[in-house]
Design an enzyme around this catalytic site. Structure first.
Site, PDB file in Angstrom:
ATOM      1  N   GLU A 203      -3.499   6.737 -11.209  1.00  0.00           N
ATOM      2  CA  GLU A 203      -3.932   6.831 -12.608  1.00  0.00           C
ATOM      3  C   GLU A 203      -4.270   5.453 -13.173  1.00  0.00           C
ATOM      4  OE1 GLU A 203      -0.738  10.009 -11.857  1.00  0.00           O
ATOM      5  OE2 GLU A 203      -1.100   7.922 -11.295  1.00  0.00           O
TER       6      GLU A 203
ATOM      7  N   ASN B  95      -3.475   5.594  -5.182  1.00  0.00           N
ATOM      8  CA  ASN B  95      -2.317   4.719  -5.138  1.00  0.00           C
ATOM      9  C   ASN B  95      -2.493   3.684  -4.034  1.00  0.00           C
ATOM     10  OD1 ASN B  95      -1.889   7.060  -3.408  1.00  0.00           O
ATOM     11  ND2 ASN B  95       0.232   6.434  -3.135  1.00  0.00           N
TER      12      ASN B  95
END
Length: 132
Positions: A53, A40
Protein backbone atom coordinates in the site's frame (compact mmCIF):
# COMPACT_ATOMS: atom_id res chain seq x y z
CA UNK A 1 -12.64 -3.37 -10.39
CA UNK A 2 -10.93 -5.44 -13.12
CA UNK A 3 -8.26 -2.80 -13.65
CA UNK A 4 -7.50 -2.64 -9.92
CA UNK A 5 -7.48 -6.42 -9.62
CA UNK A 6 -5.11 -6.84 -12.58
CA UNK A 7 -2.77 -4.10 -11.32
CA UNK A 8 -2.61 -5.55 -7.80
CA UNK A 9 -2.06 -9.06 -9.16
CA UNK A 10 0.79 -7.90 -11.42
CA UNK A 11 2.39 -5.97 -8.56
CA UNK A 12 2.05 -8.93 -6.19
CA UNK A 13 3.90 -11.10 -8.70
CA UNK A 14 6.87 -8.74 -8.33
CA UNK A 15 6.88 -8.70 -4.52
CA UNK A 16 10.23 -9.21 -2.83
CA UNK A 17 9.38 -11.38 0.17
CA UNK A 18 12.27 -13.83 0.69
CA UNK A 19 11.91 -13.83 4.50
CA UNK A 20 8.16 -14.17 5.06
CA UNK A 21 7.25 -15.67 1.68
CA UNK A 22 4.07 -13.58 2.00
CA UNK A 23 3.59 -11.59 -1.19
CA UNK A 24 1.17 -8.66 -1.19
CA UNK A 25 0.03 -6.44 -4.03
CA UNK A 26 -2.00 -3.27 -3.81
CA UNK A 27 -3.63 -1.01 -6.36
CA UNK A 28 -5.30 2.34 -5.80
CA UNK A 29 -7.57 4.30 -8.07
CA UNK A 30 -7.62 8.08 -7.87
CA UNK A 31 -10.32 10.65 -8.51
CA UNK A 32 -9.00 11.08 -12.06
CA UNK A 33 -9.32 7.34 -12.74
CA UNK A 34 -5.57 6.71 -12.70
CA UNK A 35 -4.40 3.44 -11.14
CA UNK A 36 -1.17 3.02 -9.18
CA UNK A 37 0.17 -0.21 -7.76
CA UNK A 38 2.78 -1.43 -5.32
CA UNK A 39 4.14 -4.60 -3.78
CA UNK A 40 5.76 -5.43 -0.48
CA UNK A 41 9.55 -5.22 -0.41
CA UNK A 42 11.23 -6.95 2.54
CA UNK A 43 14.70 -6.35 3.91
CA UNK A 44 16.96 -8.56 6.00
CA UNK A 45 17.19 -5.66 8.47
CA UNK A 46 13.57 -6.15 9.53
CA UNK A 47 11.41 -4.00 9.78
CA UNK A 48 13.07 -1.87 7.11
CA UNK A 49 10.85 -3.17 4.31
CA UNK A 50 7.85 -1.43 2.79
CA UNK A 51 4.25 -2.47 2.39
CA UNK A 52 2.44 -2.77 -0.93
CA UNK A 53 0.00 0.00 0.00
CA UNK A 54 2.85 2.39 0.84
CA UNK A 55 4.45 1.71 -2.55
CA UNK A 56 1.21 2.41 -4.38
CA UNK A 57 0.68 5.64 -2.43
CA UNK A 58 4.25 6.78 -3.16
CA UNK A 59 3.72 6.19 -6.89
CA UNK A 60 0.42 8.10 -6.74
CA UNK A 61 1.98 11.09 -4.96
CA UNK A 62 5.00 11.09 -7.29
CA UNK A 63 2.56 11.38 -10.21
CA UNK A 64 0.90 14.41 -8.61
CA UNK A 65 -2.30 12.69 -7.49
CA UNK A 66 -3.74 13.16 -4.00
CA UNK A 67 -7.22 11.57 -3.76
CA UNK A 68 -7.86 7.82 -3.48
CA UNK A 69 -11.34 6.65 -4.49
CA UNK A 70 -10.75 2.91 -4.06
CA UNK A 71 -8.02 0.54 -3.01
CA UNK A 72 -7.57 -3.18 -3.57
CA UNK A 73 -5.21 -5.27 -1.43
CA UNK A 74 -4.32 -8.76 -2.62
CA UNK A 75 -2.71 -11.62 -0.73
CA UNK A 76 -3.17 -15.36 -0.45
CA UNK A 77 -4.38 -16.29 3.02
CA UNK A 78 -7.21 -18.29 4.62
CA UNK A 79 -8.73 -14.97 5.76
CA UNK A 80 -8.93 -11.73 3.76
CA UNK A 81 -5.79 -9.66 4.40
CA UNK A 82 -6.29 -6.08 5.54
CA UNK A 83 -3.70 -3.30 5.42
CA UNK A 84 -1.50 -3.06 8.51
CA UNK A 85 -2.15 -0.29 11.01
CA UNK A 86 0.43 2.05 9.53
CA UNK A 87 -0.92 1.58 6.02
CA UNK A 88 -4.46 2.18 7.22
CA UNK A 89 -3.36 5.61 8.42
CA UNK A 90 -1.42 6.24 5.18
CA UNK A 91 -4.49 5.35 3.12
CA UNK A 92 -6.70 7.54 5.33
CA UNK A 93 -4.43 10.52 4.57
CA UNK A 94 -5.56 10.46 0.94
CA UNK A 95 -9.06 9.00 1.33
CA UNK A 96 -12.50 9.94 2.54
CA UNK A 97 -14.43 7.84 5.07
CA UNK A 98 -16.47 6.48 2.11
CA UNK A 99 -13.44 5.34 0.08
CA UNK A 100 -13.94 1.71 -0.96
CA UNK A 101 -11.44 -0.87 0.31
CA UNK A 102 -11.47 -4.24 -1.46
CA UNK A 103 -9.69 -7.27 -0.01
CA UNK A 104 -8.89 -9.94 -2.58
CA UNK A 105 -6.98 -13.10 -3.30
CA UNK A 106 -5.84 -14.44 -6.68
CA UNK A 107 -9.39 -15.59 -7.47
CA UNK A 108 -11.14 -12.29 -6.81
CA UNK A 109 -12.84 -10.18 -4.18
CA UNK A 110 -13.17 -11.65 -0.68
CA UNK A 111 -14.47 -8.65 1.27
CA UNK A 112 -15.43 -5.01 0.71
CA UNK A 113 -15.59 -2.18 3.24
CA UNK A 114 -15.11 1.56 3.56
CA UNK A 115 -12.14 3.40 5.03
CA UNK A 116 -14.37 4.36 7.98
CA UNK A 117 -14.97 0.67 8.66
CA UNK A 118 -11.29 -0.19 8.18
CA UNK A 119 -10.02 2.65 10.38
CA UNK A 120 -12.71 4.16 12.58
CA UNK A 121 -11.65 7.33 14.39
CA UNK A 122 -8.68 7.91 12.09
CA UNK A 123 -6.22 10.57 13.21
CA UNK A 124 -6.61 13.50 10.82
CA UNK A 125 -6.03 17.22 10.32
CA UNK A 126 -8.95 18.08 12.63
CA UNK A 127 -6.97 16.86 15.65
CA UNK A 128 -4.06 19.11 14.70
CA UNK A 129 -6.31 22.11 14.08
CA UNK A 130 -7.74 21.85 17.60
CA UNK A 131 -4.35 21.62 19.28
CA UNK A 132 -4.00 24.37 21.90
Amino acid sequence: MTMLFDAAKAARAQAYAPYSNFAVGAAIETATGAVFSGCNVENVAYPQGTCAEAGAIAAMVAAGERQITQVLVMAVSPQPVTPCGGCRQKLAEFSSPDTVVILADLNGERRRMTMAELLPYAFDQAQLDNNS
